[in-house]
Write a protein that holds these residues in place. Structure first.
Motif, PDB file in Angstrom:
ATOM      1  N   ARG A 106      77.655  82.617 -52.201  1.00  0.00           N
ATOM      2  CA  ARG A 106      77.819  81.530 -51.240  1.00  0.00           C
ATOM      3  C   ARG A 106      77.628  80.157 -51.874  1.00  0.00           C
ATOM      4  NH1 ARG A 106      75.468  82.612 -45.495  1.00  0.00           N
ATOM      5  NH2 ARG A 106      77.610  82.955 -44.852  1.00  0.00           N
ATOM      6  N   THR A 107      77.956  80.051 -53.161  1.00  0.00           N
ATOM      7  CA  THR A 107      77.881  78.788 -53.888  1.00  0.00           C
ATOM      8  C   THR A 107      79.259  78.467 -54.449  1.00  0.00           C
ATOM      9  OG1 THR A 107      75.561  79.129 -54.470  1.00  0.00           O
ATOM     10  CG2 THR A 107      76.803  77.580 -55.815  1.00  0.00           C
ATOM     11  N   ALA A 108      79.797  77.299 -54.117  1.00  0.00           N
ATOM     12  CA  ALA A 108      81.164  76.953 -54.491  1.00  0.00           C
ATOM     13  C   ALA A 108      81.253  76.446 -55.919  1.00  0.00           C
ATOM     14  CB  ALA A 108      81.712  75.895 -53.534  1.00  0.00           C
ATOM     15  N   LEU A 109      82.369  76.811 -56.572  1.00  0.00           N
ATOM     16  CA  LEU A 109      82.683  76.348 -57.919  1.00  0.00           C
ATOM     17  C   LEU A 109      84.136  75.903 -57.943  1.00  0.00           C
ATOM     18  CD1 LEU A 109      82.059  76.178 -61.062  1.00  0.00           C
ATOM     19  CD2 LEU A 109      83.054  78.482 -61.175  1.00  0.00           C
ATOM     20  N   GLY A 110      84.402  74.768 -58.579  1.00  0.00           N
ATOM     21  CA  GLY A 110      85.770  74.315 -58.799  1.00  0.00           C
ATOM     22  C   GLY A 110      85.850  73.583 -60.116  1.00  0.00           C
ATOM     23  N   LEU A 111      86.924  73.804 -60.902  1.00  0.00           N
ATOM     24  CA  LEU A 111      87.035  73.226 -62.238  1.00  0.00           C
ATOM     25  C   LEU A 111      88.447  72.739 -62.519  1.00  0.00           C
ATOM     26  CD1 LEU A 111      85.161  76.028 -64.240  1.00  0.00           C
ATOM     27  CD2 LEU A 111      84.232  73.766 -63.682  1.00  0.00           C
ATOM     28  N   ARG A 112      88.564  71.664 -63.317  1.00  0.00           N
ATOM     29  CA  ARG A 112      89.845  71.264 -63.882  1.00  0.00           C
ATOM     30  C   ARG A 112      89.696  71.270 -65.404  1.00  0.00           C
ATOM     31  NH1 ARG A 112      87.687  66.480 -61.928  1.00  0.00           N
ATOM     32  NH2 ARG A 112      87.362  64.837 -63.470  1.00  0.00           N
ATOM     33  N   VAL A 113      90.663  71.805 -66.103  1.00  0.00           N
ATOM     34  CA  VAL A 113      90.599  71.951 -67.549  1.00  0.00           C
ATOM     35  C   VAL A 113      90.853  70.598 -68.201  1.00  0.00           C
ATOM     36  CG1 VAL A 113      91.575  73.129 -69.554  1.00  0.00           C
ATOM     37  CG2 VAL A 113      91.316  74.353 -67.386  1.00  0.00           C
ATOM     38  N   THR A 114      90.016  70.208 -69.156  1.00  0.00           N
ATOM     39  CA  THR A 114      90.132  68.917 -69.830  1.00  0.00           C
ATOM     40  C   THR A 114      90.492  69.062 -71.302  1.00  0.00           C
ATOM     41  OG1 THR A 114      87.738  68.909 -70.245  1.00  0.00           O
ATOM     42  CG2 THR A 114      88.509  67.821 -68.239  1.00  0.00           C
ATOM     43  N   SER A 115      90.701  70.271 -71.776  1.00  0.00           N
ATOM     44  CA  SER A 115      91.071  70.515 -73.172  1.00  0.00           C
ATOM     45  C   SER A 115      92.542  70.905 -73.258  1.00  0.00           C
ATOM     46  CB  SER A 115      90.206  71.622 -73.773  1.00  0.00           C
ATOM     47  OG  SER A 115      90.303  72.810 -73.015  1.00  0.00           O
ATOM     48  N   VAL A 116      93.105  70.782 -74.442  1.00  0.00           N
ATOM     49  CA  VAL A 116      94.492  71.202 -74.658  1.00  0.00           C
ATOM     50  C   VAL A 116      94.610  72.710 -74.498  1.00  0.00           C
ATOM     51  CG1 VAL A 116      96.371  71.310 -76.340  1.00  0.00           C
ATOM     52  CG2 VAL A 116      94.946  69.247 -76.179  1.00  0.00           C
ATOM     53  N   GLU A 117      93.639  73.429 -75.032  1.00  0.00           N
ATOM     54  CA  GLU A 117      93.653  74.885 -74.915  1.00  0.00           C
ATOM     55  C   GLU A 117      93.110  75.313 -73.549  1.00  0.00           C
ATOM     56  OE1 GLU A 117      89.743  73.871 -77.061  1.00  0.00           O
ATOM     57  OE2 GLU A 117      91.817  73.138 -76.960  1.00  0.00           O
TER      58      GLU A 117
END
Length: 276
Positions: A106-117
């Protein structure tokens, strides 16, 4: 009631019972000992091993990890490569290789990739989630920092967990002495819940594990010879070891370098479960 209704009810009951038996049988399949390489995996999301107690999964995220939370499973994720920024509950985070995420249910996670790979993630879930356990979080068109609950018609679920969310950097543990163990090995909990745990383990000679918990290993450093019952396996850095229940489960160092690995356990590892 029309006879046809009774027929349909009978069919529905039969299918329900058959489905339950099938799922129960599927969930109880005994895992086989195995060593899995994480190099050149074609799939973007792949289940490496699963039992009802725990699941190990590989994920590759090229651009963005759509925000989500798990309703009943804890997630423990180790970053294998890449970099990303985003949020974990109400905390802005930046992660990279060697980051370790503790994500309670019940804990939210969201990510955007900041590397080329791409971002590469090795995730352990305890207990293993089903298809409905992962709930997407709708956060609109703009990826916001922080907890997205203010952008939803209803707030996110309250975290009711025996562990707290956090991000650890395992690179800072390189020269740190670990509190548990003996002259031949040392270890420390990264996280411990009632349903599962993750420990960082270093072996200079040999360790043995009791036959209480299911274990998955990710080798971070060194080479190891692993005995599982009557089977003997060899594993090296960047490989995963599936360690099912067996009367004998031991790991010994091979070569000059000590072995360091993440030990994923369900149920949680106890101090008396690991010995030389």
């Amino acid at each position: 009631m029309d006879a046809r209704w009774w027929i349909w009810i009978g069919v529905a009951v039969f299918l329900g019972v058959a489905g339950y038996i099938w799922l129960s049988t599927l969930g109880s399949v005994q895992l086989e000992p195995a060593v899995l390489s994480l190099e050149n995996i074609a799939e973007s999301r792949l289940t490496l091993a699963r039992t009802p107690a725990g699941k190990l999964e590989y994920r590759r995220v090229p651009i963005r990890l759509i925000a989500y939370f798990h309703e009943r499973s804890h997630e423990f994720s180790y970053i294998l490569g890449g970099r990303a920024a985003g949020f974990l509950k109400n905390q802005d985070i930046e992660i990279q290789r060697d980051s370790f995420l503790v994500i309670p249910r019940r804990t939210a996670l969201g990510l955007r990739v900041t590397s080329v790979e791409p971002l590469e993630i090795l995730s352990f879930y305890a207990p293993a989630p089903d298809a409905l356990d992962e709930v997407p979080v709708l956060i609109g068109d703009v990826f916001p920092p922080g907890d997205p609950s203010s952008l939803r018609p209803q707030p996110l679920p309250t975290d009711e967990s025996d562990i707290r969310h956090q991000v650890l950097n395992l690179a800072t543990w390189e020269n740190k002495e670990l509190p548990e163990g003996s002259s031949t090995f040392e270890w420390a909990y990264l996280v411990k819940s009632t349903v599962g745990s993750v420990a960082l383990v270093r072996v200079s000679e040999r360790i043995q594990l009791t036959d209480r918990s299911l274990h998955f290993l990710y080798i971070r450093q060194g080479q190891a010879r692993i005995t599982i019952g009557e089977k003997i396996l060899e594993a090296a850095a960047n490989q995963v070891v599936i360690l099912p229940h067996a009367p004998v489960r031991a790991l010994e160092r091979v070569g000059p370098e000590r072995v360091e690995f993440l030990l994923f356990s369900a149920p949680a590892l106890r101090v008396k479960d690991i010995s030389k």
